[in-house]
Design a protein around this motif. Structure first.
Motif, PDB file in Angstrom:
ATOM      1  N   ASP A  48       0.869  -1.185   0.000  1.00 20.21           N
ATOM      2  CA  ASP A  48       0.000   0.000   0.000  1.00 20.21           C
ATOM      3  C   ASP A  48       0.903   1.230   0.000  1.00 20.21           C
ATOM      4  OD1 ASP A  48      -1.913   1.915   0.284  1.00 20.21           O
ATOM      5  OD2 ASP A  48      -2.578   1.310   2.290  1.00 20.21           O
ATOM      6  N   PRO A  82       3.383  -0.466   4.210  1.00 19.26           N
ATOM      7  CA  PRO A  82       2.429  -1.485   4.663  1.00 19.26           C
ATOM      8  C   PRO A  82       2.155  -2.518   3.567  1.00 19.26           C
ATOM      9  CG  PRO A  82       1.624   0.733   5.133  1.00 19.26           C
ATOM     10  CD  PRO A  82       2.800   0.880   4.202  1.00 19.26           C
ATOM     11  N   ARG A 129      -0.721  -5.316   2.607  1.00 16.99           N
ATOM     12  CA  ARG A 129      -2.036  -5.884   2.888  1.00 16.99           C
ATOM     13  C   ARG A 129      -1.985  -7.377   2.591  1.00 16.99           C
ATOM     14  NH1 ARG A 129      -3.714  -1.036   0.113  1.00 16.99           N
ATOM     15  NH2 ARG A 129      -3.853  -2.291  -1.790  1.00 16.99           N
ATOM     16  N   THR A 133      -2.840  -6.014   7.951  1.00 16.11           N
ATOM     17  CA  THR A 133      -1.746  -5.378   7.230  1.00 16.11           C
ATOM     18  C   THR A 133      -0.486  -5.430   8.074  1.00 16.11           C
ATOM     19  OG1 THR A 133      -3.286  -3.891   6.094  1.00 16.11           O
ATOM     20  CG2 THR A 133      -0.979  -3.234   6.143  1.00 16.11           C
TER      21      THR A 133
END
Length: 266
Positions: free
Chosen positions: A83, A108, A110, A117
């Motif tokens: 992300d 991060p 996911r 996450t």
């Protein structure tokens, strides 16, 4: 001959020696315990790094999970999509050479299984011309990736000694903290973070990966412990040598005084 040991000067000397003996013994024990702690840490790191990787979310399955010391450095995997919109950097960190200050890049990931996450430390980048500007960072790979890395516990100001001050430039922080990032983004972040070692498929460009922690150096603590205990043994020896020398000097002075001829009256 040794009656001088009852003098004020010698009583103070003996008292100091008596106080030094237990003190130096305790200092040696303290250094020995530090040696044992270092050896145990090295063994833990070596075991964790050589263990077969397991999915990250099998160890940290909930937000706010505090990674215990026994799981720190554990080899883990994670599959998902980055992300990049929530990516940030951590200031004042050194690269593998330890001589240059830059940033850790935290992106991060996911997870594909939908369990949350994971924060991923993708590595180190050098500082730019301005500390206020976001540094030049290689883009995170697009699409689904499978990562391998080392499990790390959230950083805290108390545990790291790093002062976490406010007012930093946009997307720049002092600590890698899932609690802090949850407050910033509202994302469901699993506790701890992954320190990247490999990506599949491998990206064409990426930040400088962080090296393995040193787990072969046991430090100087055992040598320090032995030095303190040797000093402990030398204290009574030193007092005895000093007392023998003074007794010998006093005996010599007394003998010389007796040998002096008496003055003959005119």
């Amino acid at each position: 001959m040794y009656r001088f040991l009852l003098s004020r000067r010698w009583l103070i000397t003996l008292l100091i020696a008596l106080l030094l003996v237990p003190t130096t013994i305790k200092l040696g024990i303290w250094q020995y315990h530090r040696h044992e702690a270092r050896v145990a840490r090295n063994e833990l790191i070596a075991t964790s790094l050589t263990a077969s990787p397991v999915p990250y979310d099998t160890l940290s399955a909930t937000p706010g999970f505090a990674v215990p010391k026994s799981l720190t450095w554990r080899s883990v995997t994670a599959t998902g999509e980055y992300d990049p919109a929530q990516e940030f950097v951590v200031r004042k960190r050194t690269g593998s050479g330890g001589d240059k200050i830059g940033y850790f890049v935290i992106t991060p990931l996911r997870l594909s299984d939908g369990r949350g996450t994971v924060l991923v430390n993708r590595g180190w980048v050098a500082s730019g011309d301005s500390a206020a500007a976001y540094p030049s960072v290689p883009a995170a790979p697009a699409g689904e990736v499978t990562l391998t890395g080392r499990m790390r516990a959230d950083e805290t100001a108390a545990g790291s000694g790093i002062r976490d001050r406010a007012g930093l430039p946009d997307r720049q922080f002092n600590l890698i903290s899932t609690e802090q990032q949850t407050q910033e983004t509202g994302a469901t972040l699993l506790g701890g973070y992954l320190e990247l070692t490999a990506t599949a498929p491998a990206p064409a460009d990426q930040p400088e990966l962080l090296p393995e922690p040193n787990h072969s150096d046991i430090g100087p603590h055992m040598a320090y412990a032995i030095q303190w205990w040797l000093f402990t043994a030398l204290i009574p020896v030193g007092v005895w040598v000093m007392a023998r020398r003074e007794a010998k000097d006093r005996g010599k002075e007394a003998a010389e005084a007796e040998a002096e001829p008496e003055a003959v009256p005119a």
